[in-house]
Write a protein that holds these residues in place. Structure first.
Motif, mmCIF file in Angstrom:
data_model
loop_
_atom_site.group_PDB
_atom_site.id
_atom_site.type_symbol
_atom_site.label_atom_id
_atom_site.label_comp_id
_atom_site.label_asym_id
_atom_site.label_seq_id
_atom_site.Cartn_x
_atom_site.Cartn_y
_atom_site.Cartn_z
ATOM 1 N N GLY A 138 -39.307 105.895 6.648
ATOM 2 C CA GLY A 138 -39.028 106.981 7.581
ATOM 3 C C GLY A 138 -38.243 106.503 8.788
ATOM 4 N N ALA A 139 -38.633 105.335 9.308
ATOM 5 C CA ALA A 139 -37.947 104.785 10.484
ATOM 6 C C ALA A 139 -36.517 104.380 10.139
ATOM 7 C CB ALA A 139 -38.731 103.601 11.029
ATOM 8 N N LEU A 140 -36.340 103.701 8.994
ATOM 9 C CA LEU A 140 -34.996 103.265 8.591
ATOM 10 C C LEU A 140 -34.089 104.452 8.289
ATOM 11 C CD1 LEU A 140 -35.541 100.160 6.268
ATOM 12 C CD2 LEU A 140 -34.401 100.216 8.486
ATOM 13 N N ALA A 141 -34.640 105.456 7.596
ATOM 14 C CA ALA A 141 -33.845 106.644 7.276
ATOM 15 C C ALA A 141 -33.394 107.347 8.554
ATOM 16 C CB ALA A 141 -34.655 107.600 6.403
ATOM 17 N N HIS A 142 -34.239 107.304 9.568
ATOM 18 C CA HIS A 142 -33.891 107.926 10.856
ATOM 19 C C HIS A 142 -32.801 107.141 11.574
ATOM 20 C CE1 HIS A 142 -34.560 110.515 14.292
ATOM 21 N NE2 HIS A 142 -34.746 109.460 15.072
ATOM 22 N N GLN A 143 -32.808 105.805 11.396
ATOM 23 C CA GLN A 143 -31.869 104.951 12.118
ATOM 24 C C GLN A 143 -30.561 104.714 11.366
ATOM 25 O OE1 GLN A 143 -32.207 103.782 15.271
ATOM 26 N NE2 GLN A 143 -34.115 104.954 15.402
ATOM 27 N N ILE A 144 -30.647 104.372 10.079
ATOM 28 C CA ILE A 144 -29.436 103.998 9.333
ATOM 29 C C ILE A 144 -29.102 104.990 8.216
ATOM 30 C CG2 ILE A 144 -29.833 101.553 9.841
ATOM 31 C CD1 ILE A 144 -30.792 101.199 6.953
ATOM 32 N N GLY A 145 -29.978 105.972 7.984
ATOM 33 C CA GLY A 145 -29.738 106.968 6.944
ATOM 34 C C GLY A 145 -30.499 106.658 5.665
ATOM 35 N N ALA A 146 -30.831 107.696 4.929
ATOM 36 C CA ALA A 146 -31.596 107.547 3.695
ATOM 37 C C ALA A 146 -30.856 106.746 2.611
ATOM 38 C CB ALA A 146 -31.984 108.925 3.153
ATOM 39 N N PRO A 147 -29.543 106.933 2.415
ATOM 40 C CA PRO A 147 -28.854 106.173 1.362
ATOM 41 C C PRO A 147 -28.924 104.659 1.571
ATOM 42 C CG PRO A 147 -27.535 108.067 1.996
ATOM 43 C CD PRO A 147 -28.645 107.981 2.983
ATOM 44 N N TYR A 148 -28.664 104.194 2.802
ATOM 45 C CA TYR A 148 -28.717 102.751 3.062
ATOM 46 C C TYR A 148 -30.131 102.207 2.894
ATOM 47 C CZ TYR A 148 -23.913 102.884 4.787
ATOM 48 O OH TYR A 148 -22.548 103.030 4.887
ATOM 49 N N THR A 149 -31.114 103.019 3.233
ATOM 50 C CA THR A 149 -32.507 102.608 3.060
ATOM 51 C C THR A 149 -32.811 102.316 1.597
ATOM 52 O OG1 THR A 149 -33.205 103.949 4.954
ATOM 53 C CG2 THR A 149 -34.922 103.286 3.403
ATOM 54 N N LEU A 150 -32.364 103.209 0.705
ATOM 55 C CA LEU A 150 -32.625 103.003 -0.722
ATOM 56 C C LEU A 150 -31.794 101.867 -1.317
ATOM 57 C CD1 LEU A 150 -33.221 106.466 -2.423
ATOM 58 C CD2 LEU A 150 -34.841 104.824 -1.493
ATOM 59 N N ILE A 151 -30.641 101.604 -0.762
ATOM 60 C CA ILE A 151 -29.845 100.457 -1.228
ATOM 61 C C ILE A 151 -30.606 99.155 -0.954
ATOM 62 C CG2 ILE A 151 -27.768 99.093 -0.762
ATOM 63 C CD1 ILE A 151 -26.254 101.734 -0.406
ATOM 64 N N ILE A 152 -31.182 99.056 0.231
ATOM 65 C CA ILE A 152 -31.998 97.881 0.570
ATOM 66 C C ILE A 152 -33.172 97.751 -0.395
ATOM 67 C CG2 ILE A 152 -33.535 96.891 2.327
ATOM 68 C CD1 ILE A 152 -31.696 98.191 4.449
ATOM 69 N N ASP A 153 -33.822 98.874 -0.684
ATOM 70 C CA ASP A 153 -34.955 98.866 -1.608
ATOM 71 C C ASP A 153 -34.534 98.388 -2.994
ATOM 72 O OD1 ASP A 153 -36.577 99.880 0.380
ATOM 73 O OD2 ASP A 153 -36.332 101.958 -0.235
ATOM 74 N N GLY A 154 -33.406 98.889 -3.456
ATOM 75 C CA GLY A 154 -32.930 98.515 -4.783
ATOM 76 C C GLY A 154 -32.618 97.034 -4.898
ATOM 77 N N ILE A 155 -31.966 96.492 -3.888
ATOM 78 C CA ILE A 155 -31.633 95.062 -3.881
ATOM 79 C C ILE A 155 -32.907 94.223 -3.884
ATOM 80 C CG2 ILE A 155 -30.607 93.217 -2.496
ATOM 81 C CD1 ILE A 155 -28.496 95.277 -1.579
ATOM 82 N N ALA A 156 -33.908 94.644 -3.108
ATOM 83 C CA ALA A 156 -35.182 93.918 -3.043
ATOM 84 C C ALA A 156 -35.861 93.892 -4.415
ATOM 85 C CB ALA A 156 -36.105 94.563 -2.015
ATOM 86 N N CYS A 157 -35.828 95.003 -5.136
ATOM 87 C CA CYS A 157 -36.449 95.066 -6.463
ATOM 88 C C CYS A 157 -35.735 94.154 -7.461
ATOM 89 C CB CYS A 157 -36.446 96.499 -6.989
ATOM 90 S SG CYS A 157 -37.589 97.607 -6.128
ATOM 91 N N ILE A 158 -34.421 94.091 -7.381
ATOM 92 C CA ILE A 158 -33.654 93.230 -8.292
ATOM 93 C C ILE A 158 -33.982 91.761 -8.047
ATOM 94 C CG2 ILE A 158 -31.338 92.439 -8.895
ATOM 95 C CD1 ILE A 158 -30.382 95.345 -8.310
ATOM 96 N N PHE A 159 -34.042 91.355 -6.778
ATOM 97 C CA PHE A 159 -34.391 89.968 -6.453
ATOM 98 C C PHE A 159 -35.816 89.642 -6.908
ATOM 99 C CE2 PHE A 159 -30.789 89.894 -3.382
ATOM 100 C CZ PHE A 159 -30.217 88.691 -3.807
ATOM 101 N N ALA A 160 -36.739 90.620 -6.783
ATOM 102 C CA ALA A 160 -38.123 90.407 -7.222
ATOM 103 C C ALA A 160 -38.185 90.184 -8.728
ATOM 104 C CB ALA A 160 -38.983 91.601 -6.826
ATOM 105 N N SER A 161 -37.362 90.912 -9.479
ATOM 106 C CA SER A 161 -37.358 90.743 -10.939
ATOM 107 C C SER A 161 -36.883 89.340 -11.326
ATOM 108 C CB SER A 161 -36.469 91.808 -11.591
ATOM 109 O OG SER A 161 -35.101 91.559 -11.342
ATOM 110 N N ILE A 162 -35.904 88.828 -10.600
ATOM 111 C CA ILE A 162 -35.396 87.476 -10.880
ATOM 112 C C ILE A 162 -36.471 86.430 -10.573
ATOM 113 C CG2 ILE A 162 -33.687 85.747 -10.196
ATOM 114 C CD1 ILE A 162 -31.769 88.117 -9.591
ATOM 115 N N TYR A 163 -37.149 86.600 -9.434
ATOM 116 C CA TYR A 163 -38.185 85.639 -9.031
ATOM 117 C C TYR A 163 -39.349 85.655 -10.016
ATOM 118 C CZ TYR A 163 -41.915 83.476 -6.330
ATOM 119 O OH TYR A 163 -42.959 82.673 -5.919
ATOM 120 N N PHE A 164 -39.825 86.853 -10.380
ATOM 121 C CA PHE A 164 -40.968 86.957 -11.282
ATOM 122 C C PHE A 164 -40.618 86.435 -12.671
ATOM 123 C CE2 PHE A 164 -43.983 89.458 -13.957
ATOM 124 C CZ PHE A 164 -45.149 88.940 -13.427
#
Length: 425
Positions: free
Chosen positions: A373-399
């Motif tokens: 909610g805070a990030l969407a308010h500051q940088i917008g909802a699309p950029y927030t989900l881009i960050i989320d997506g990148i984090a999930c991809i890196f987690a898959s590589i680590y696991f």
């Protein structure tokens, strides 16, 4: 004889158990109402406040009790009848939904009402979650059916996730959010009737020694000293923080980015339900628990890529397709991890470990919601989900790198419990 029994076993063996059939019927009806309420709540919050941050606040208050209270709920579940606990939590949940309905119909609804009732829901879920997950194992007549039960539960949950938001979006657009709350409240009657109709064996506690705090400590030590359980809990916590943020900021995409309405939000959530249902069916029809580690890794990557695609889309058909793959990936991660966990943990600690799983899953989501909610308010909802997506991809590589070592430990448990022999048959 064993070979013949195996050949004749049904595709969905969990339904051999009468108690589980009752549970499935009651929960299937109630979950549709629950998804309608979830959609109506976030839609109502956004229209009452027009503030993305408040979406995060309400999501936070509804889930934060899971973080603090669920471990104690797990101790409670290991000490008392899970059947009776669930009857109590369902009655409280029914009262909460009906209160939302009354407030909405009378025009008295305000944001603080939603926050207060969301907090009540969170307290209730802290006991309902571990009780539900531990209780469902009691409903099957054969231990071999456990993995199938978990997969069917996931399918049921996401079938409701498909139907509930679609109906909810139409109801909100046509007659208002109040009817979603009313239908949800009444749907709990089906669950309560199903629970009362079950023939449950007399409860025998699995915890007899030590005080509750000592029992709680034992659960933590057991969970975090064994690498496979620790890895699952940390993975789910990470995924809950990043991978589930899309649920709370979906109204922004529906209304501001895709220029739609409540129906659009319903379609988006239903699309994720289609993907989730597909992955649930795949898990339910698997004949073995072997290979779930790779499926979890794949789910992380799929969810991450789909979140990025959804964030970049400005066309409804493409957004719906992206959400379908988000739902697919989410259930591979959540249900796959749950299945592995349920098959490797010790029975006498089941309630406590599943409470830690619930804490890692539902307890971490509120922090993700608040940040979303805070990030969407500051940088917008699309950029927030881009960050989320990148984090999930890196987690898959680590696991994926950790998987070979974890697999050896899990296989040793499967061999001791006879699961490997069942898989080979």
């Amino acid at each position: 004889m064993n070979a013949q029994t195996t050949r004749k076993s049904p595709l969905l063996p969990a339904f051999r158990s009468r108690n589980y059939r009752l549970f499935f019927a009651g929960q299937g009806i109630s979950l549709i109402g629950s998804w309608m309420t979830q959609l109506a709540t976030i839609w109502l919050v956004y229209h009452l406040t027009n503030n993305p941050f408040m979406l995060g606040v309400v999501g936070f208050t509804s889930q934060i009790p899971n973080f603090f209270l669920t471990p104690l709920g797990g101790v409670f579940v290991d000490r008392f009848s899970r059947h009776r606990i669930l009857i109590g939590t369902q009655i409280i949940a029914m009262i909460q939904s009906l209160a939302l309905a009354v407030l909405t119909f009378t025009g008295m609804i305000d944001i603080w009402h939603i926050i207060a009732l969301s907090l009540l829901q969170g307290f209730n879920n802290a006991f309902d979650g571990p009780a539900r997950q531990a209780f469902v194992i009691e409903l099957v007549e054969r231990r071999d059916d456990v993995a199938n039960v978990i997969a069917i539960n996931s399918t049921m949950f996401n079938g409701a996730r498909l139907i509930g938001p679609a109906i909810g979006g139409l109801l909100i657009a046509r007659v208002g959010a109040g009817y979603c709350f009313l239908i949800d409240g009444l749907s709990y009657i089906a669950v309560i009737i199903a629970l009362l109709a079950m023939k449950i064996k007399p409860w025998k506690t699995t915890v007899t020694n030590g005080n509750p705090l000592q029992n709680l400590k034992e659960g933590f030590v057991y969970a975090f000293s064994f690498p496979p359980i620790r890895a699952i809990l940390l993975l789910i916590a990470f995924f809950s923080f990043f991978g589930m943020q899309y649920t709370v900021i979906a109204p922004i995409f529906a209304e501001e980015i895709l220029k739609g309405s409540a129906e659009t939000l319903g379609f988006l959530m239903a699309a994720s339900g289609v993907g989730a249902l597909a992955s649930g069916i795949h898990l339910a029809t698997r004949q073995t628990v072997m290979g779930l580690g790779k499926l979890i890794v794949s789910g992380l990557a799929i969810a991450g890529i789909a979140l990025i695609a959804f964030s970049l889309s400005r066309l409804l058909p493409l957004s719906l397709l992206a959400m379908l793959f988000v739902g697919l990936g989410v259930i591979f991660v959540i249900a796959g991890s749950n299945t592995v966990l349920q098959t490797i943990l010790e029975e006498e600690k089941r309630g406590r470990i599943l409470s830690l799983y619930t804490m890692s899953f539902l307890g971490i989501i509120p922090f993700g919601n608040l940040v979303a909610g805070a990030l969407a308010h500051q940088i917008g909802a699309p950029y927030t989900l881009i960050i989320d997506g990148i984090a999930c991809i890196f987690a898959s590589i680590y696991f994926a790198k950790q998987l070979p070592e974890l697999r050896k430990m899990v296989l040793a448990i499967y061999e001791r419990k006879g699961i490997l022999a069942t898989a080979k048959r």
